[in-house]
Design a protein around this motif. Structure first.
Motif, PDB file in Angstrom:
ATOM      1  N   GLU A   1      -1.433  -3.758   0.328  1.00 21.84           N
ATOM      2  CA  GLU A   1      -1.893  -3.297  -0.974  1.00 21.84           C
ATOM      3  C   GLU A   1      -0.721  -3.073  -1.929  1.00 21.84           C
ATOM      4  N   GLU A   2       0.351  -2.428  -1.444  1.00 16.65           N
ATOM      5  CA  GLU A   2       1.518  -2.165  -2.289  1.00 16.65           C
ATOM      6  C   GLU A   2       2.179  -3.462  -2.742  1.00 16.65           C
ATOM      7  N   LEU A   3       2.281  -4.418  -1.821  1.00 21.30           N
ATOM      8  CA  LEU A   3       2.917  -5.696  -2.166  1.00 21.30           C
ATOM      9  C   LEU A   3       2.116  -6.441  -3.231  1.00 21.30           C
ATOM     10  N   LEU A   4       0.780  -6.439  -3.110  1.00 24.72           N
ATOM     11  CA  LEU A   4      -0.052  -7.114  -4.108  1.00 24.72           C
ATOM     12  C   LEU A   4       0.107  -6.454  -5.476  1.00 24.72           C
ATOM     13  N   LYS A   5       0.184  -5.123  -5.497  1.00 24.90           N
ATOM     14  CA  LYS A   5       0.365  -4.424  -6.764  1.00 24.90           C
ATOM     15  C   LYS A   5       1.718  -4.758  -7.378  1.00 24.90           C
ATOM     16  N   GLU A   6       2.767  -4.815  -6.562  1.00 23.59           N
ATOM     17  CA  GLU A   6       4.100  -5.152  -7.063  1.00 23.59           C
ATOM     18  C   GLU A   6       4.130  -6.527  -7.707  1.00 23.59           C
ATOM     19  N   ASN A   7       3.287  -7.437  -7.206  1.00 27.10           N
ATOM     20  CA  ASN A   7       3.258  -8.803  -7.725  1.00 27.10           C
ATOM     21  C   ASN A   7       2.106  -9.027  -8.705  1.00 27.10           C
ATOM     22  N   ASN A   8       1.544  -7.909  -9.213  1.00 27.00           N
ATOM     23  CA  ASN A   8       0.496  -7.971 -10.249  1.00 27.00           C
ATOM     24  C   ASN A   8      -0.707  -8.801  -9.824  1.00 27.00           C
ATOM     25  N   ILE A   9      -1.064  -8.696  -8.543  1.00 26.94           N
ATOM     26  CA  ILE A   9      -2.253  -9.386  -8.028  1.00 26.94           C
ATOM     27  C   ILE A   9      -3.357  -8.350  -7.878  1.00 26.94           C
ATOM     28  N   LYS A  10      -4.375  -8.445  -8.732  1.00 24.79           N
ATOM     29  CA  LYS A  10      -5.463  -7.486  -8.728  1.00 24.79           C
ATOM     30  C   LYS A  10      -6.578  -7.940  -7.785  1.00 24.79           C
ATOM     31  N   ILE A  11      -7.157  -6.976  -7.090  1.00 24.76           N
ATOM     32  CA  ILE A  11      -8.225  -7.265  -6.134  1.00 24.76           C
ATOM     33  C   ILE A  11      -9.514  -6.626  -6.630  1.00 24.76           C
ATOM     34  N   ASP A  12     -10.571  -7.452  -6.759  1.00 22.64           N
ATOM     35  CA  ASP A  12     -11.885  -6.944  -7.138  1.00 22.64           C
ATOM     36  C   ASP A  12     -12.647  -6.472  -5.901  1.00 22.64           C
ATOM     37  N   ASP A  13     -13.725  -5.722  -6.142  1.00 22.38           N
ATOM     38  CA  ASP A  13     -14.478  -5.146  -5.027  1.00 22.38           C
ATOM     39  C   ASP A  13     -15.027  -6.195  -4.068  1.00 22.38           C
ATOM     40  N   ASN A  14     -15.410  -7.360  -4.583  1.00 24.45           N
ATOM     41  CA  ASN A  14     -16.030  -8.388  -3.729  1.00 24.45           C
ATOM     42  C   ASN A  14     -15.010  -9.286  -3.034  1.00 24.45           C
ATOM     43  N   ASP A  15     -13.752  -9.250  -3.470  1.00 24.53           N
ATOM     44  CA  ASP A  15     -12.744 -10.136  -2.900  1.00 24.53           C
ATOM     45  C   ASP A  15     -12.448  -9.767  -1.446  1.00 24.53           C
ATOM     46  N   LYS A  16     -12.006 -10.772  -0.707  1.00 27.13           N
ATOM     47  CA  LYS A  16     -11.622 -10.572   0.691  1.00 27.13           C
ATOM     48  C   LYS A  16     -10.102 -10.731   0.810  1.00 27.13           C
ATOM     49  N   VAL A  17      -9.479  -9.834   1.585  1.00 24.49           N
ATOM     50  CA  VAL A  17      -8.028  -9.892   1.788  1.00 24.49           C
ATOM     51  C   VAL A  17      -7.749  -9.873   3.282  1.00 24.49           C
ATOM     52  N   GLU A  18      -6.932 -10.822   3.718  1.00 30.45           N
ATOM     53  CA  GLU A  18      -6.520 -10.893   5.118  1.00 30.45           C
ATOM     54  C   GLU A  18      -4.984 -10.940   5.178  1.00 30.45           C
ATOM     55  N   PRO A  19      -4.354 -10.031   5.950  1.00 31.87           N
ATOM     56  CA  PRO A  19      -4.928  -8.902   6.698  1.00 31.87           C
ATOM     57  C   PRO A  19      -5.383  -7.791   5.767  1.00 31.87           C
ATOM     58  N   SER A  20      -5.849  -6.687   6.329  1.00 26.54           N
ATOM     59  CA  SER A  20      -6.403  -5.604   5.522  1.00 26.54           C
ATOM     60  C   SER A  20      -5.335  -4.984   4.637  1.00 26.54           C
ATOM     61  N   LEU A  21      -5.787  -4.318   3.566  1.00 25.14           N
ATOM     62  CA  LEU A  21      -4.880  -3.773   2.557  1.00 25.14           C
ATOM     63  C   LEU A  21      -3.932  -2.721   3.113  1.00 25.14           C
ATOM     64  N   ASN A  22      -4.348  -1.958   4.125  1.00 29.48           N
ATOM     65  CA  ASN A  22      -3.499  -0.883   4.634  1.00 29.48           C
ATOM     66  C   ASN A  22      -2.553  -1.334   5.746  1.00 29.48           C
ATOM     67  N   GLU A  23      -2.579  -2.617   6.079  1.00 28.02           N
ATOM     68  CA  GLU A  23      -1.692  -3.111   7.139  1.00 28.02           C
ATOM     69  C   GLU A  23      -0.291  -3.346   6.584  1.00 28.02           C
ATOM     70  N   ASP A  24       0.723  -3.005   7.413  1.00 28.09           N
ATOM     71  CA  ASP A  24       2.115  -3.203   6.999  1.00 28.09           C
ATOM     72  C   ASP A  24       2.490  -4.676   7.062  1.00 28.09           C
ATOM     73  N   VAL A  25       3.321  -5.090   6.119  1.00 27.05           N
ATOM     74  CA  VAL A  25       3.747  -6.493   6.029  1.00 27.05           C
ATOM     75  C   VAL A  25       5.018  -6.689   6.850  1.00 27.05           C
ATOM     76  N   THR A  26       5.034  -7.745   7.662  1.00 28.87           N
ATOM     77  CA  THR A  26       6.229  -8.141   8.402  1.00 28.87           C
ATOM     78  C   THR A  26       6.626  -9.554   7.967  1.00 28.87           C
ATOM     79  N   ALA A  27       7.748 -10.019   8.521  1.00 28.06           N
ATOM     80  CA  ALA A  27       8.234 -11.348   8.143  1.00 28.06           C
ATOM     81  C   ALA A  27       7.250 -12.445   8.549  1.00 28.06           C
ATOM     82  N   ASP A  28       6.383 -12.166   9.526  1.00 24.76           N
ATOM     83  CA  ASP A  28       5.429 -13.175  10.004  1.00 24.76           C
ATOM     84  C   ASP A  28       4.064 -13.057   9.329  1.00 24.76           C
ATOM     85  N   THR A  29       3.910 -12.092   8.448  1.00 26.96           N
ATOM     86  CA  THR A  29       2.603 -11.875   7.812  1.00 26.96           C
ATOM     87  C   THR A  29       2.288 -12.985   6.815  1.00 26.96           C
ATOM     88  N   LYS A  30       1.060 -13.470   6.879  1.00 30.04           N
ATOM     89  CA  LYS A  30       0.556 -14.427   5.897  1.00 30.04           C
ATOM     90  C   LYS A  30      -0.626 -13.771   5.187  1.00 30.04           C
TER      91      LYS A  30
END
Length: 400
Positions: free
Chosen positions: A174-203
């Motif tokens: 969630e923090e990374l998307l906000k830093e990059n000005n990517i807004k998420i609407d209620d119906n949108d799907k995000v993988e992995p979940s917004l509260n998951e920590d990002v690692t170098a292998d995260t897509k």
């Protein structure tokens, strides 16, 4: 002095006093000369400036005189063996011990720089704006300062099918998307979940979900009804009511993912215009006299009825534009194997049972624009059989 004056005669007393005065003068002169021969040196000790008069010969001797011990990593403006000169300015700084931890790996440094920015430049640290550092550039350094640095890594964000590069030090999705000005609407799907920590292998994949309402208008086909009418001659038909298509409005909830429809749900349906069935009257009135005149080329007759030679072609109810209903209301599409022939009612009345050579028993149940005189059309289930039948001469026997 009084004691001395009692012990010595006056002449000797005067001699002693003169000697003491001379000695004092010599001592005073020596002190004046000693002080006068000192050189002036300006010493700055860790920012504290002091002017020192000294007879020391070297910088090292002077610093020892001032109780300044120069360490291995300390900064000194002159060499320890350099000779003291009048007016010399000596600058001394004590080195500070700094610990730097980069991505959990620690190392100790010594520096005489004053700020974090100066220290990082001195050590040639290669940092980017995306790296996390525990101190600000302008922060003052003190002995024992601990600086933590987390290097940013690059990941790919797939936003609705469009890929973009981003750098992070391991924040949440969630923090990374906000830093990059990517807004998420209620119906949108995000993988992995917004509260998951990002690692170098995260897509990170953002699926844009749009829910729309779509209204579609459809036609309602009319049906054909038949009714018997004894006021019409048997076999004749008359359209009583023309058919009319109806109309229905359907509302769908359509779900799109990245612009592609993935689900359609009917949420409302309303008939906006009712259809009107076509009504066809079929005549049932029997003729007053048998107007059928049969001429037989063979001249043969028997007790079962008369026989006539006729030209026979074939037809099928599945032809383009065919309704499937005969002139007498028989639904041939529902009864594809039914034996029915089209006749000229002036030759063979509709409803007459007949036997046709090569075809078998049938009923005269239809008419046709080209069926005139001694000509009939036999019904077959499909076009292939119609082609196989072709056009031929056959014997037709009237059975009733």
């Amino acid at each position: 002095m009084r004691i001395i004056s009692k012990l010595l005669p006056a002449s000797k007393l005067k001699l002693v006093i003169s000697s003491i005065g001379i000695l004092a003068l010599v001592l005073f002169s020596s002190m004046v000369i000693f002080e006068a021969t000192k050189v002036n040196v300006v010493v700055t000790d860790n920012g504290m400036e002091e002017t020192v008069k000294t007879h020391q010969n070297t910088v090292g001797e002077l610093l020892t005189e001032l109780d300044i011990v120069v360490g291995e990593h300390d900064a000194l403006s002159h060499g320890l063996d350099e000779e003291i000169q009048n007016g010399m300015a000596i600058d001394y700084k004590t080195a500070k011990e700094i610990t730097v931890t980069i991505d959990n790996t620690s190392r100790t440094y010594f520096t005489t720089k004053d700020t974090v920015e100066e220290f990082l430049e001195e050590q040639n640290f290669s940092l980017t704006d995306n790296d996390d550092i525990s101190h600000k550039d302008a922060d003052k350094l003190a002995d024992g300062t601990h600086i933590d640095i987390i290097k940013a890594f690059e990941i790919i964000i797939n936003d609705g099918g469009n890929e973009k590069k981003a750098h992070t030090t391991g924040k949440s999705v969630e923090e990374l998307l906000k830093e990059n000005n990517i807004k998420i609407d209620d119906n949108d799907k995000v993988e992995p979940s917004l509260n998951e920590d990002v690692t170098a292998d995260t897509k990170i994949t953002v699926i844009r979900v749009d829910i729309e309402e779509e209204k579609i208008t459809d036609k309602i086909a009319f049906e054909t009804e038949t009714k018997q009418d004894n006021s019409l001659p048997k076999g004749e038909q008359k359209v009583v009511t023309e058919g009319k298509e109806g109309e229905t409005a359907r509302t769908y909830k359509v779900t799109l993912e990245n612009g592609v429809e993935v689900n359609r749900e009917l949420i409302d349906e309303e008939v906006t215009e009712e259809s009107v069935n076509k009504v066809v009257a079929i005549g049932t009135k029997e003729p007053e006299a048998n107007l059928v005149t049969l001429s037989s080329s063979s001249g043969n007759s028997d007790s079962s009825g008369k026989t006539i030679t006729m030209t026979a072609s074939a037809f099928t109810a599945t032809c383009s534009g065919c309704s499937g209903y005969t002139a007498t209301g028989i639904n041939l599409k529902s009864n594809p194997n039914m034996k029915v022939i089209a006749v000229d009612p002036n030759v063979i009345p509709l409803g007459t049972k007949v036997w046709i050579e090569g075809y078998g028993e049938a009923i005269a149940g239809d008419t046709g624009g080209h069926i005139i005189g001694n000509r009939i059309d036999v019904h077959v289930p499909n076009k292939s059989e119609a082609y196989n039948w072709g056009v031929r001469k056959v014997k037709v026997k009237i059975l009733d």
